[in-house]
Design a protein around this motif. Structure first.
Motif, PDB file in Angstrom:
ATOM      1  N   ASN A 558       0.808  -1.223   0.000  1.00 11.31           N
ATOM      2  CA  ASN A 558       0.000   0.000   0.000  1.00 11.31           C
ATOM      3  C   ASN A 558       0.841   1.273   0.000  1.00 11.31           C
ATOM      4  OD1 ASN A 558       0.981   0.008   2.602  1.00 11.31           O
ATOM      5  ND2 ASN A 558      -1.000  -0.402   3.565  1.00 11.31           N
ATOM      6  N   ARG A 559       2.164   1.132  -0.157  1.00 14.16           N
ATOM      7  CA  ARG A 559       3.030   2.303  -0.236  1.00 14.16           C
ATOM      8  C   ARG A 559       3.327   2.588  -1.706  1.00 14.16           C
ATOM      9  NH1 ARG A 559       5.993   4.229   3.892  1.00 14.16           N
ATOM     10  NH2 ARG A 559       7.884   4.420   2.614  1.00 14.16           N
ATOM     11  N   GLY A 560       2.793   3.695  -2.208  1.00 13.64           N
ATOM     12  CA  GLY A 560       2.992   4.068  -3.596  1.00 13.64           C
ATOM     13  C   GLY A 560       4.258   4.874  -3.770  1.00 13.64           C
ATOM     14  N   TYR A 561       5.170   4.382  -4.619  1.00 15.37           N
ATOM     15  CA  TYR A 561       6.452   5.057  -4.802  1.00 15.37           C
ATOM     16  C   TYR A 561       6.456   5.955  -6.038  1.00 15.37           C
ATOM     17  CZ  TYR A 561       8.061   1.754  -1.319  1.00 15.37           C
ATOM     18  OH  TYR A 561       8.209   1.044  -0.158  1.00 15.37           O
ATOM     19  N   ARG A 562       5.577   5.714  -6.976  1.00 16.12           N
ATOM     20  CA  ARG A 562       5.621   6.456  -8.223  1.00 16.12           C
ATOM     21  C   ARG A 562       4.540   7.537  -8.298  1.00 16.12           C
ATOM     22  NH1 ARG A 562       9.188   6.852 -12.129  1.00 16.12           N
ATOM     23  NH2 ARG A 562       7.787   6.356 -13.843  1.00 16.12           N
ATOM     24  N   VAL A 563       3.332   7.225  -7.875  1.00 14.97           N
ATOM     25  CA  VAL A 563       2.220   8.163  -8.040  1.00 14.97           C
ATOM     26  C   VAL A 563       2.241   9.194  -6.911  1.00 14.97           C
ATOM     27  CG1 VAL A 563      -0.273   8.382  -8.321  1.00 14.97           C
ATOM     28  CG2 VAL A 563       0.881   6.301  -9.097  1.00 14.97           C
ATOM     29  N   PRO A 564       2.254  10.490  -7.231  1.00 15.05           N
ATOM     30  CA  PRO A 564       2.291  11.518  -6.180  1.00 15.05           C
ATOM     31  C   PRO A 564       1.043  11.486  -5.300  1.00 15.05           C
ATOM     32  CG  PRO A 564       2.892  12.449  -8.316  1.00 15.05           C
ATOM     33  CD  PRO A 564       2.366  11.071  -8.577  1.00 15.05           C
ATOM     34  N   ALA A 565       1.193  11.973  -4.078  1.00 12.65           N
ATOM     35  CA  ALA A 565       0.100  11.938  -3.106  1.00 12.65           C
ATOM     36  C   ALA A 565      -1.120  12.693  -3.601  1.00 12.65           C
ATOM     37  CB  ALA A 565       0.584  12.523  -1.773  1.00 12.65           C
ATOM     38  N   GLN A 566      -0.920  13.829  -4.291  1.00 13.32           N
ATOM     39  CA  GLN A 566      -2.067  14.608  -4.747  1.00 13.32           C
ATOM     40  C   GLN A 566      -2.954  13.789  -5.687  1.00 13.32           C
ATOM     41  OE1 GLN A 566       1.053  15.530  -4.629  1.00 13.32           O
ATOM     42  NE2 GLN A 566       1.332  17.721  -4.253  1.00 13.32           N
ATOM     43  N   ILE A 567      -2.327  13.002  -6.547  1.00 14.38           N
ATOM     44  CA  ILE A 567      -3.095  12.198  -7.508  1.00 14.38           C
ATOM     45  C   ILE A 567      -3.758  11.019  -6.815  1.00 14.38           C
ATOM     46  CG2 ILE A 567      -2.913  10.748  -9.562  1.00 14.38           C
ATOM     47  CD1 ILE A 567      -0.651  12.553 -10.515  1.00 14.38           C
ATOM     48  N   ARG A 590       5.253  13.801  -2.498  1.00 11.62           N
ATOM     49  CA  ARG A 590       4.312  14.810  -2.952  1.00 11.62           C
ATOM     50  C   ARG A 590       4.968  15.607  -4.068  1.00 11.62           C
ATOM     51  NH1 ARG A 590       0.005  15.099   0.210  1.00 11.62           N
ATOM     52  NH2 ARG A 590      -0.671  17.026  -0.793  1.00 11.62           N
ATOM     53  N   SER A 591       4.159  16.053  -5.006  1.00  9.51           N
ATOM     54  CA  SER A 591       4.677  16.809  -6.138  1.00  9.51           C
ATOM     55  C   SER A 591       3.753  17.993  -6.390  1.00  9.51           C
ATOM     56  CB  SER A 591       4.748  15.917  -7.388  1.00  9.51           C
ATOM     57  OG  SER A 591       5.210  16.641  -8.500  1.00  9.51           O
ATOM     58  N   PRO A 592       4.169  19.183  -5.994  1.00  7.43           N
ATOM     59  CA  PRO A 592       3.316  20.369  -6.188  1.00  7.43           C
ATOM     60  C   PRO A 592       2.883  20.513  -7.644  1.00  7.43           C
ATOM     61  CG  PRO A 592       5.219  20.903  -4.832  1.00  7.43           C
ATOM     62  CD  PRO A 592       5.452  19.519  -5.363  1.00  7.43           C
ATOM     63  N   GLY A 593       1.587  20.753  -7.830  1.00  3.87           N
ATOM     64  CA  GLY A 593       1.056  20.931  -9.177  1.00  3.87           C
ATOM     65  C   GLY A 593       0.797  19.646  -9.924  1.00  3.87           C
ATOM     66  N   ALA A 594       0.878  18.479  -9.236  1.00  4.53           N
ATOM     67  CA  ALA A 594       0.686  17.208  -9.927  1.00  4.53           C
ATOM     68  C   ALA A 594      -0.749  17.018 -10.397  1.00  4.53           C
ATOM     69  CB  ALA A 594       1.090  16.057  -9.010  1.00  4.53           C
ATOM     70  N   LEU A 595      -1.725  17.586  -9.688  1.00  4.66           N
ATOM     71  CA  LEU A 595      -3.136  17.413 -10.025  1.00  4.66           C
ATOM     72  C   LEU A 595      -3.704  18.730 -10.532  1.00  4.66           C
ATOM     73  CD1 LEU A 595      -5.784  15.779 -10.004  1.00  4.66           C
ATOM     74  CD2 LEU A 595      -6.096  16.522  -7.624  1.00  4.66           C
ATOM     75  N   ARG A 596      -4.325  18.675 -11.709  1.00  9.25           N
ATOM     76  CA  ARG A 596      -4.911  19.879 -12.303  1.00  9.25           C
ATOM     77  C   ARG A 596      -6.322  19.562 -12.788  1.00  9.25           C
ATOM     78  NH1 ARG A 596       0.449  21.972 -15.740  1.00  9.25           N
ATOM     79  NH2 ARG A 596       1.952  21.162 -14.233  1.00  9.25           N
ATOM     80  N   LEU A 597      -7.302  20.145 -12.141  1.00  8.54           N
ATOM     81  CA  LEU A 597      -8.704  19.984 -12.530  1.00  8.54           C
ATOM     82  C   LEU A 597      -9.071  21.147 -13.440  1.00  8.54           C
ATOM     83  CD1 LEU A 597     -10.226  18.935  -9.086  1.00  8.54           C
ATOM     84  CD2 LEU A 597      -9.223  17.506 -10.870  1.00  8.54           C
ATOM     85  N   LEU A 598      -9.485  20.831 -14.674  1.00 10.51           N
ATOM     86  CA  LEU A 598      -9.660  21.857 -15.700  1.00 10.51           C
ATOM     87  C   LEU A 598     -11.081  21.833 -16.251  1.00 10.51           C
ATOM     88  CD1 LEU A 598      -6.318  21.144 -17.598  1.00 10.51           C
ATOM     89  CD2 LEU A 598      -6.720  22.859 -15.828  1.00 10.51           C
ATOM     90  N   PRO A 599     -11.997  22.627 -15.698  1.00 10.04           N
ATOM     91  CA  PRO A 599     -13.338  22.732 -16.291  1.00 10.04           C
ATOM     92  C   PRO A 599     -13.239  23.265 -17.714  1.00 10.04           C
ATOM     93  CG  PRO A 599     -13.266  23.694 -14.098  1.00 10.04           C
ATOM     94  CD  PRO A 599     -11.851  23.450 -14.500  1.00 10.04           C
ATOM     95  N   ALA A 600     -13.940  22.617 -18.662  1.00  7.30           N
ATOM     96  CA  ALA A 600     -13.812  22.980 -20.072  1.00  7.30           C
ATOM     97  C   ALA A 600     -14.872  23.951 -20.540  1.00  7.30           C
ATOM     98  CB  ALA A 600     -13.856  21.720 -20.934  1.00  7.30           C
TER      99      ALA A 600
END
Length: 717
Positions: A558-567, A590-600
């Motif tokens: 359950n420890r994710g090494y590749r996917v950032p915490a935000q995602i 953690r990777s700042p800016g890894a998740l971006r929600l973009l309403p179209a």
């Protein structure tokens, strides 16, 4: 901990020495390969035959392939300095001992394969060797006799031949003599982190340089152990399975070479993604297959439909019914109902005498064989033996002397052969299943008390196929055919099978795979939260029972090494609804800016195009994932907007950084950046669409762009 980067200290003598050592190791590997290549195959007169010649040549070809260097992959990735006298190699003469002066540490390099110099002295030790365990498991609290663990950093340059070559650029020493530290006080490894986070383009790479202690324990599990790994996205469960195969082929090569090893993946796209991992580790003789390919491999070519075996998709209701374990009993009943009750005597002529087996003599023979649990096909042969033995008993009662030749002559008597055919008809698995699924009355008899009339109706094949070649088979039908084939004849087994994305297997597919590992073991990999098929497993214990391995060991990663915490945290909002009780994965970075929600705001194409362009400004691969039914139109609109996104698997996609992926094929894949178009459409596209959306949202290891004109599903809002 000391880190030296050659870009900052270009003339550093330690870097120069390490580069010379790496060059020497590559030279030694090349010499090993040249030695094998130059070997002549000499035979004595007694051994000179085509079979022996072909076997020896195949063996040499496999050895040459295993010794091939991969310029873009470092030959070794680490070093260990042990206490003096720890590393003892009995076969190395004293004047070439790896030990230096008495107070100098024993030093070994750890790499992807074993390399020795022209005198037989080890230059690189295989990561799978027992002594290499310390590289992955040693800690200040338990040094395992290691003083210093060194990790290397590598860059890539283009060589004179135009091919990429790895260049050692940095090293990092971890002093394990400093005493035990609390885990939170451990400094961590910058090179290890950078390797884990390094952008990836193209197929999956091995993780041999970054295996974590909890992964290493699973990789080195004994062959007899069946492992079931519940792994959240990014925890490395697929890598664990692949590296376990490499380890088992190293430690149990003789046993596994007799029976074979196979990897079973969900689709060809997934297998293409992982195809380079084992060759990079020196293992080139592992069969990689999908479930459908595994089930159709032994079917007669003459019965193959021109369009291929799978020509139809079942409704969710039919898929669940056909995939349920109860179908095994339905098929067994139908097959054994072909036996006929004896009605007439069998008359065997031997010379001038006639010997009769009456119906009351034959019935016990059929009953005994049918109750023994023998394979149906073997029963025919056994029945002829039983009948011949009964006739010989009559002959001996009259004073005749009988031997094996008499038994064989009676067994082959036309009357006996005709009786066997009448009482125990031959059976073909394709025609058996075809007949069962096209005859409602026959199906009702076999399914009486097991399936409701409504369930029976969902099983019937559409149309009126006249034979297996004209039938429109589904994936679920193929599992039924395989079950029928196993009831008729025992299937050959494999030494070890790795099954990835196993949570999507139906009970009948599990039975098919389990039969092939009946005398071997399994590595079962998956995530119940990513189950998208109608028959997807909700319990690993139940799935292991269907595989025939109820005592398999369940382990959770359950420890994710590749996917950032935000995602991962964003996607984990879906877990309470798709996998109640399953703990959320924990991301280690953690990777700042890894998740971006973009309403179209109504124009999804423009939003997707902008997101793709932005993703391409970074490094690595980019995956554009959308619902299957929307992807074609989306790609056409993007092409008109100047964004080219070749479809996954199509010609011309090689070298493309941006690839369009149908949501149904995203499972098991990984991209540095992912652009998800309209999550609501993915969630609504199928019965377990929310599970599919969870899969899609967890494919990114750097950046996730979620473009939506419609509201997000409630759990994500």
């Amino acid at each position: 901990m000391t880190t030296i980067d050659s870009s900052a200290v270009p003339a550093d003598p330690e870097i120069a020495a390490e580069r010379r050592a790496l060059a020497d190791a590559r030279t030694a590997l090349r010499r090993m390969r040249e030695t094998v290549d130059a070997t002549e195959l000499l035979f004595g007169d007694a051994a000179k035959d085509k079979v022996t010649d072909a076997a020896l040549r195949r063996g040499r070809e496999r050895r040459l392939a295993a010794l091939a260097d991969i310029p873009g992959a470092p030959l070794y990735f680490g070093r260990m300095d042990f206490e003096p006298g720890t590393v003892f190699l009995d076969d190395v003469p004293d004047d070439r001992s790896p030990h230096g002066p008495a107070d100098e540490p024993d030093r070994i390099h750890i790499g992807r394969r074993h390399v020795h110099d022209g005198h037989g002295r080890p230059v690189v030790l295989d990561w799978r060797a027992p002594i290499s365990v310390a590289y992955y498991q040693a800690s200040p609290a338990d040094r395992m006799a290691v003083r210093v663990r060194r990790r290397y950093g590598f860059g890539t340059v283009v060589g004179e031949d135009g091919e990429p070559e790895s260049v050692l650029t940095a090293f990092e020493d971890e002093d394990l003599m400093a005493g035990a530290r609390a885990p939170e006080a451990s400094p961590g490894s910058q090179l290890l982190d950078s390797e884990i986070e390094r952008p990836r383009t193209g197929p999956m790479r091995d993780i041999v340089a970054t295996i974590q202690p909890e992964q290493d324990v699973l990789v080195r599990a004994p062959l007899e152990t069946t492992l079931c790994v519940q792994g959240a996205p990014g925890t490395g469960k697929t890598a664990v399975g692949l590296h376990r195969i490499a380890f088992l082929l190293y430690s149990e090569r003789e046993r596994l070479s007799r029976y074979g090893v196979a990897i079973v993946g969900p689709n060809r796209s997934f297998l293409s993604y992982i195809q380079d991992v084992l060759p990079a580790l020196g293992e080139v003789d592992v069969h990689q297959t999908t479930v459908n390919e595994l089930l159709t491999r032994d079917l007669p070519e003459r019965s193959r439909p021109a369009q291929g075996w799978v020509r139809r998709t079942e409704t969710p209701e039919a898929a669940r019914t056909k995939g349920s374990a109860v179908m095994a009993e339905v098929l067994r009943r139908d097959l054994w109902s072909h036996l006929r009750t004896p009605q007439e005597a069998v008359v065997v002529r031997q010379g001038a005498r006639r010997y009769r087996l009456y119906p009351e003599d034959l019935r016990p023979l059929l009953d005994e064989l049918s109750e023994r649990g023998v394979a149906y096909g073997s029963g025919r042969e056994l029945l002829s033996h039983r009948m011949a033995h009964a006739v010989l008993s009559l002959m001996e009662a009259e004073g005749q002397v009988c031997d094996d030749r008499t038994h064989t002559r009676v067994r082959r008597d036309p009357a006996v052969r005709a009786a066997v055919t009448a009482l125990w008809p031959k059976a073909d698995p394709l025609r058996l299943v075809l007949g069962l699924l096209t005859d409602p009355e026959r199906l009702a008899r076999a399914a009486d008390g097991l399936l409701s009339p409504e369930e029976q109706r969902t099983l019937l094949l559409p149309g009126n196929p006249r034979g297996p070649k004209s039938a429109r088979w589904s994936e679920e039908d193929l599992a039924l055919v395989d079950e029928a084939a196993a009831l008729i004849e025992r299937v050959p087994g494999l030494g070890h099978v790795v099954v990835d994305e196993a949570q999507d297997l139906s009970p009948m597919q599990c039975r098919a795979i389990g039969r092939r590992a009946g005398s071997g073991s399994l590595t079962v990999l998956g995530d119940v939260a990513q189950g998208t098929s109608p028959s997807a497993a909700r319990s690993w214990s139940t799935l292991l029972e269907h595989l025939g391995k109820p005592t398999g060991h369940l382990h959770a990663l359950n420890r994710g090494y590749r996917v950032p915490a935000q995602i991962i945290d964003f996607a984990a909002r879906l877990l309470p609804s798709i996998a109640p009780g399953l703990g959320a994965p924990v991301a280690v970075r953690r990777s700042p800016g890894a998740l971006r929600l973009l309403p179209a705001e109504g124009d999804v194409v423009a939003g997707v195009a902008e997101a793709c362009r932005d993703a391409l400004t970074g490094e690595g691969s980019v995956g554009l994932i959308a619902a299957d039914h929307q992807l074609t139109g989306l790609r056409e609109a993007l092409e008109a907007a100047g964004v080219d996104a070749p479809l996954l698997g199509e010609a011309g996609m090689d070298g493309a950084r941006l690839v369009a992926v149908p949501a149904s094929l995203a499972k098991g894949l990984e991209f540095d950046a992912v652009v998800v178009a309209e999550p609501a459409a993915i969630a609504e596209a199928e019965e377990r669409g929310v599970n599919r959306l969870y899969v899609v949202l967890t494919r990114a290891v750097s950046s996730l762009y979620v473009v939506h004109a419609r509201p997000l599903p409630d759990a994500l809002g």
